[in-house]
Design an enzyme around this catalytic site. Structure first.
Site, mmCIF file in Angstrom:
data_model
loop_
_atom_site.group_PDB
_atom_site.id
_atom_site.type_symbol
_atom_site.label_atom_id
_atom_site.label_comp_id
_atom_site.label_asym_id
_atom_site.label_seq_id
_atom_site.Cartn_x
_atom_site.Cartn_y
_atom_site.Cartn_z
ATOM 1 N N SER A 15 15.317 53.443 5.192
ATOM 2 C CA SER A 15 14.972 52.309 4.158
ATOM 3 C C SER A 15 14.438 52.832 2.987
ATOM 4 O O SER A 15 13.523 53.800 2.895
ATOM 5 C CB SER A 15 13.692 51.328 4.996
ATOM 6 O OG SER A 15 13.435 50.228 4.431
ATOM 7 N N ALA A 18 9.039 49.948 0.815
ATOM 8 C CA ALA A 18 7.898 50.891 0.961
ATOM 9 C C ALA A 18 6.971 50.109 2.164
ATOM 10 O O ALA A 18 6.212 50.713 2.726
ATOM 11 C CB ALA A 18 7.287 50.797 -0.313
ATOM 12 N N GLY A 19 7.030 48.692 2.047
ATOM 13 C CA GLY A 19 6.082 47.889 3.401
ATOM 14 C C GLY A 19 6.648 48.091 4.672
ATOM 15 O O GLY A 19 5.774 48.661 5.488
ATOM 16 N N LYS A 20 8.037 48.523 4.854
ATOM 17 C CA LYS A 20 8.519 48.956 6.037
ATOM 18 C C LYS A 20 8.080 50.225 6.452
ATOM 19 O O LYS A 20 7.751 50.460 7.723
ATOM 20 C CB LYS A 20 10.205 48.587 6.247
ATOM 21 C CG LYS A 20 10.694 48.537 7.449
ATOM 22 C CD LYS A 20 12.220 48.128 7.289
ATOM 23 C CE LYS A 20 12.499 46.869 6.849
ATOM 24 N NZ LYS A 20 14.038 46.600 6.898
ATOM 25 N N ASP A 74 16.901 46.837 11.260
ATOM 26 C CA ASP A 74 17.530 45.590 10.607
ATOM 27 C C ASP A 74 16.856 44.456 11.245
ATOM 28 O O ASP A 74 16.970 44.382 12.438
ATOM 29 C CB ASP A 74 19.020 45.767 10.508
ATOM 30 C CG ASP A 74 19.570 44.814 9.693
ATOM 31 O OD1 ASP A 74 19.279 44.863 8.466
ATOM 32 O OD2 ASP A 74 20.217 43.663 10.031
ATOM 33 N N SER A 75 16.290 43.591 10.269
ATOM 34 C CA SER A 75 15.331 42.618 10.807
ATOM 35 C C SER A 75 15.664 41.559 9.639
ATOM 36 O O SER A 75 16.092 41.560 8.545
ATOM 37 C CB SER A 75 13.951 43.133 10.927
ATOM 38 O OG SER A 75 13.435 43.343 9.672
ATOM 39 N N PHE A 153 4.760 41.504 3.851
ATOM 40 C CA PHE A 153 5.831 41.617 2.979
ATOM 41 C C PHE A 153 6.916 40.593 3.435
ATOM 42 O O PHE A 153 6.807 39.831 4.345
ATOM 43 C CB PHE A 153 6.155 42.853 2.663
ATOM 44 C CG PHE A 153 6.769 43.513 3.868
ATOM 45 C CD1 PHE A 153 8.115 43.519 4.287
ATOM 46 C CD2 PHE A 153 6.016 44.198 4.704
ATOM 47 C CE1 PHE A 153 8.821 44.146 5.394
ATOM 48 C CE2 PHE A 153 6.512 44.637 6.089
ATOM 49 C CZ PHE A 153 7.738 44.802 6.249
ATOM 50 N N ASP A 156 6.631 37.052 5.161
ATOM 51 C CA ASP A 156 5.446 36.898 5.995
ATOM 52 C C ASP A 156 4.453 35.734 5.753
ATOM 53 O O ASP A 156 4.046 35.139 6.596
ATOM 54 C CB ASP A 156 4.663 38.334 6.026
ATOM 55 C CG ASP A 156 5.216 39.231 6.607
ATOM 56 O OD1 ASP A 156 6.232 39.184 7.621
ATOM 57 O OD2 ASP A 156 4.812 40.557 6.771
ATOM 58 N N LYS A 176 -0.462 41.882 13.783
ATOM 59 C CA LYS A 176 0.872 41.879 13.425
ATOM 60 C C LYS A 176 1.556 42.742 14.453
ATOM 61 O O LYS A 176 2.844 42.479 14.944
ATOM 62 C CB LYS A 176 1.257 42.183 11.938
ATOM 63 C CG LYS A 176 2.518 41.945 11.399
ATOM 64 C CD LYS A 176 2.918 42.288 10.178
ATOM 65 C CE LYS A 176 4.390 41.963 9.706
ATOM 66 N NZ LYS A 176 4.773 42.281 8.290
#
Length: 203
Positions: A15, A18-20, A74-75, A153, A156, A176
């Site tokens: 990926s 950056a958040g993931k 993959d979401s 992110f 959310d 979370k």
């Protein structure tokens, strides 16, 4: 043999988000893994029709390109009133998080049925073109009428979790991890990955 005694293996996160990547680093911190981001110049075309297919494509591509194990996620968000959209196109629904949220809220304007769910498919592949692990998690909720919360992110701030009454963006990292689709998927992946790492370290 404890996890601390295992030989550390490189795991590339497939990926550029950056958040993931930050979220996965936190989830994987207890395992003997050197978690790395995929090369910045590596682009993977997501041609799958499902989250699981896209996760598999990304994991296999990045593993082959880097010569290391790769973990792909993959979401996406599926809204019932929009026939499952944005679905596998969640990340491509608009040019930025803010614009994606704006578009979704606009499309749901005047619609009472705001039920939705987040799905997350995780896949780990090896550099030898082998799928090592695959799991999928899901979280039920609804789309709020306005953004709430400053954390997280993507979508959310507008996804309220049924079980908590709060959006992902209002949750702590620990909350979370407990309730999110990715957290649910990781709860399935974690024991299988630990077992796999132990097997790899056997003489």
């Amino acid at each position: 043999m404890s996890s601390n005694e295992l030989t550390e293996r490189v795991l590339v996160i497939a990926s550029g988000n950056a958040g993931k990547i930050r979220e996965f680093r936190q989830l994987l911190a207890h395992l003997p893994l050197s978690v790395q981001a995929q090369p910045k110049d590596l682009a993977v075309e997501e041609t799958g029709q499902t989250f699981a297919e896209n996760a598999r494509i990304k994991a296999l591509t990045v593993a082959q390109a880097t010569g290391q194990w790769a973990l792909a996620d993959d979401s996406g968000l599926s809204v019932e009133a929009l026939a499952g959209a944005p679905g596998v196109y969640s990340a491509r629904y608009a040019a930025s998080d803010a614009l994606r949220i704006e578009r979704l809220l606009q499309e749901l304007k005047g619609i009472d049925d705001r039920r939705a769910h987040f799905s997350a498919a995780l896949c780990i592949a090896s550099e030898t073109n082998e799928v090592l692990l695959e799991v999928e998690g899901r979280c039920e909720g609804l789309i709020t009428h306005a953004a709430r919360g400053e954390k997280g992110f993507g979508y959310d701030p507008i996804f309220e979790v049924d079980a908590t009454g709060t959006t992902f963006a209002e949750m702590t990292i620990e909350q979370k991890r407990q309730w999110s689709h990715r957290g649910c998927a990781f709860a399935l992946l974690d024991p299988a990955l630990q077992e796999l790492l132990h097997k790899q370290n056997k003489p």
